[in-house]
Design a protein around this motif. Structure first.
Motif, PDB file in Angstrom:
ATOM      1  N   SER A   2       0.813  -1.201   0.000  1.00 57.05           N
ATOM      2  CA  SER A   2       0.000   0.000   0.000  1.00 57.05           C
ATOM      3  C   SER A   2       0.854   1.263   0.000  1.00 57.05           C
ATOM      4  O   SER A   2       1.815   1.374   0.745  1.00 57.05           O
ATOM      5  N   ASP A   4      -0.113   4.163   0.984  1.00 60.30           N
ATOM      6  CA  ASP A   4      -0.490   5.103   2.034  1.00 60.30           C
ATOM      7  C   ASP A   4       0.185   4.803   3.375  1.00 60.30           C
ATOM      8  O   ASP A   4      -0.137   5.404   4.380  1.00 60.30           O
ATOM      9  N   ARG A   5       1.135   3.914   3.404  1.00 60.45           N
ATOM     10  CA  ARG A   5       1.886   3.604   4.618  1.00 60.45           C
ATOM     11  C   ARG A   5       3.351   3.958   4.414  1.00 60.45           C
ATOM     12  O   ARG A   5       3.857   3.953   3.307  1.00 60.45           O
ATOM     13  N   SER A   6       4.067   4.217   5.494  1.00 58.74           N
ATOM     14  CA  SER A   6       5.481   4.556   5.393  1.00 58.74           C
ATOM     15  C   SER A   6       6.276   3.351   4.890  1.00 58.74           C
ATOM     16  O   SER A   6       5.852   2.203   5.025  1.00 58.74           O
ATOM     17  N   PHE A   9       7.071   0.873   7.658  1.00 60.24           N
ATOM     18  CA  PHE A   9       5.905   0.048   7.985  1.00 60.24           C
ATOM     19  C   PHE A   9       5.738  -1.066   6.963  1.00 60.24           C
ATOM     20  O   PHE A   9       5.524  -2.229   7.323  1.00 60.24           O
ATOM     21  N   GLN A  10       5.841  -0.740   5.687  1.00 59.85           N
ATOM     22  CA  GLN A  10       5.691  -1.741   4.625  1.00 59.85           C
ATOM     23  C   GLN A  10       6.757  -2.828   4.739  1.00 59.85           C
ATOM     24  O   GLN A  10       6.474  -4.015   4.561  1.00 59.85           O
TER      25      GLN A  10
END
Length: 99
Positions: A2, A4-6, A9-10
């Motif tokens: 995604s 929309d995540r940092s 985080f990914q």
């Protein structure tokens, strides 16, 4: 992954999923997610998640006896972690304790 995540985080999601799949014996899926985490970390220059991702990516080849591939991944993990530990490194130098 995604957008929309940092990046961190990914990477952590991919590595955590790879670890769970590794423990479940789903090694092909684990390889794919570990490689995705390592690639994403490399692309975004995320040092500490890159070290973790490359270390995770070393587990499957090591378990299969693919020593050169595992060593390469371990080297990548060490290379990302050394600058953070204050150790200068370059691609031509052997990691401490490996020579």
């Amino acid at each position: 992954m995604s957008g929309d995540r940092s990046a961190a985080f990914q990477i952590l999601v991919a590595v955590t999923l790879a670890q769970a799949e590794y423990r479940l014996g789903r090694w092909e899926e684990a390889v794919a997610h570990a490689e995705l985490g390592a690639s994403t970390a490399d692309d975004f220059g995320q040092a500490w998640p890159a070290s973790l991702a490359h270390a995770m990516a070393a587990l499957m080849p090591a378990a299969r006896g693919e020593w050169e591939r595992a060593r390469c991944r371990t080297w990548s993990s060490a290379t990302w972690s050394w600058p953070r530990a204050g150790v200068r490194c370059c691609a031509r130098r052997t990691p401490p304790g490996w020579g």
